[in-house]
Design a protein around this motif. Structure first.
Motif, short mmCIF file in Angstrom:
data_model
loop_
_atom_site.label_atom_id
_atom_site.label_comp_id
_atom_site.label_asym_id
_atom_site.label_seq_id
_atom_site.Cartn_x
_atom_site.Cartn_y
_atom_site.Cartn_z
N ASP A 103 -48.17 -1.28 20.82
CA ASP A 103 -48.49 -1.24 22.25
C ASP A 103 -49.99 -1.37 22.43
OD1 ASP A 103 -45.92 -0.73 22.90
OD2 ASP A 103 -46.28 1.23 23.84
N ARG A 163 -43.45 8.44 33.90
CA ARG A 163 -43.27 7.74 32.64
C ARG A 163 -42.14 8.38 31.83
NH1 ARG A 163 -46.78 8.15 27.53
NH2 ARG A 163 -46.22 6.23 26.45
N GLU A 222 -52.58 8.23 22.15
CA GLU A 222 -52.62 7.42 23.36
C GLU A 222 -53.53 8.13 24.34
OE1 GLU A 222 -48.70 6.98 24.93
OE2 GLU A 222 -48.14 5.46 23.45
N SER A 238 -44.47 2.32 20.21
CA SER A 238 -45.89 2.03 20.37
C SER A 238 -46.51 1.56 19.07
CB SER A 238 -46.62 3.28 20.84
OG SER A 238 -45.97 3.83 21.94
N ASP A 250 -51.88 0.23 24.34
CA ASP A 250 -52.62 1.49 24.56
C ASP A 250 -52.55 2.47 23.40
OD1 ASP A 250 -49.92 1.91 25.01
OD2 ASP A 250 -50.25 3.43 26.54
#
Ligand code: GDP
Ligand code: MN
Length: 374
Positions: free
Chosen positions: A138, A258, A247, A201, A140
């Motif tokens: 991901d 989220r 993150e 992620s 981020d």
């Protein structure tokens, strides 16, 4: 038996059956987690496709590409694949220009997909990837330089089809204790066999464990979908406790939204793969636990608390004796749950799941491409 007593007994028994299965599963995971030992190193590093699904990541994409270009991995063995889905902030162009300037001698490609949705982007990538192993990151997620090495070392073991990292929340973050319990469960399940719930992620997969299958574009949880596919094909999907990443913290409000969005994807993915669940010990039971926790538990918890509450309402002041005791026990249970950190975390998790169920039943979809970057 009086009416309030019946309600009370029902509430107590139901709350026991609500909390006991996850509790035992968690205790088992905790015991196993402490027995983790890393795989042996020293293999030749495989060629690796690094997949970056991105949508409107103009702020993060440069840093992400630099992180990969600076990774502790032979660049001659890396191929970068950026899959952009209709970004309106120029993400694809920014990535392309940056790679032209900084990735000389490295294989790379920037693809564009018309339809939004990370799952669609992942499916597109599955058609393009031509290395045996790929990593997916991901934008981020913040990695350690050796993250790719840690990921690929597991594939020496021919049983392993997927590996994911462990997200460490910062100590003060609102989801800190949820995160550590989540990690314990996923790591424990990995040691039992395979975890159906994945951390997309930072993850890597063996292409042959996915085969020619695709993931459902109607379900957001691309990561867990892939993990269940891996397991369906007879491989293991695991979380590596040594592969830590972070993150940036999001605000409380975003955090909740989220969580609900992720819960919705996960519930859909678990239900779509419900045939993987069995009562037998082993792999099928892991899936059954995940299904119970994410689908049944929020409702049985609500029902059991409601009936404890109802036993109060039906008869708030029962004549001293038995009635006073049952009410006292209800209040004590409630206080323990509300005052303990674990209890509050459990309630928050259940409420996120309930919200995701209700939205799902009302037909409200929370889509991945509604970004929550600040
Ligand atoms: P979270 O980690 O589940 O909160 O989701 P993120 O918003 O961080 O998204 C995960 C990754 O998928 C990021 O790199 C996003 O840019 C990317 N992503 C999200 N939606 C889409 C999409 O529709 N298409 C593509 N290609 N990537 C997406
Ligand atoms: Mn993310």
């Amino acid at each position: 038996m009086e009416e309030y007593e019946a309600l009370w007994a029902f509430g107590i028994i139901l709350s026991f059956f609500t909390i006991a299965p996850p509790w035992f599963h968690y205790q088992k995971a905790r015991r196993l987690e402490s027995s983790f030992s890393p795989p042996l190193g020293g293999l030749e590093l495989p060629t690796l496709t690094v997949l970056l699904p991105v949508r409107n990541e103009s702020i993060l994409i440069l840093g992400k590409l630099d992180e990969i270009l600076g990774a502790d991995y032979p660049m001659s063995k890396i191929s970068i694949l950026v899959v952009d889905s209709g970004s309106t902030d120029g993400t694809a162009e920014i990535a392309r220009n940056h790679l032209i300037e900084n990735a000389r001698g490295i294989e790379w490609r920037v693809e564009s997909v018309d339809l939004p949705g990370k799952s669609i982007a992942v499916n597109t990538a599955l058609d393009i990837i031509n290395t045996e192993i790929f990593a997916m990151l991901d934008a981020d997620a913040v990695l350690q330089p050796d993250a790719l090495k840690l990921l690929v070392r597991w594939f020496q073991d021919s049983d392993i089809g997927g590996v994911c990292g462990r997200l460490d929340a910062s100590k003060g973050a609102p989801d800190f204790s949820y995160r550590s319990r989540f990690n314990t469960l996923r790591i424990g399940e990995s040691l039992m066999g395979s975890t159906p719930i994945f951390e997309g992620s930072v993850c890597a997969f063996r292409m042959s464990s996915i085969g020619s299958a695709k993931i459902s574009p109607n379900i957001n949880a691309d990561d867990s979908q892939l993990a269940m596919l891996v397991r369906r094909n007879g491989f293991r999907a695991i979380m590596d406790p040594e592969l830590r990443f972070t993150e940036p913290d999001s605000t409380n409000r975003n955090q909740r939204r989220r969580s609900v969005r992720r819960a919705q994807g996960l519930v859909r993915a678990l239900l779509a793969n419900r045939d993987l669940a069995t009562f037998k010990r082993g792999q099928g039971r892991i899936h059954a636990h995940a299904l119970f926790f994410h689908v049944m538990m929020p409702w049985t918890l609500l029902l059991s608390f409601s009936s404890l509450l109802a036993s109060f309402i039906v008869d708030p002041f029962p004549s001293l004796g038995v009635g006073a005791k049952t009410h006292l026990i209800s209040v004590a249970i409630l206080l323990v749950v509300i005052l303990s950190k674990t209890g509050r975390g459990f309630l928050r998790g259940a409420s996120v799941l309930l919200e995701s169920h209700v939205l799902m039943l009302l037909g409200v979809r929370l889509n991945v491409w509604e970004t929550d970057r600040e």
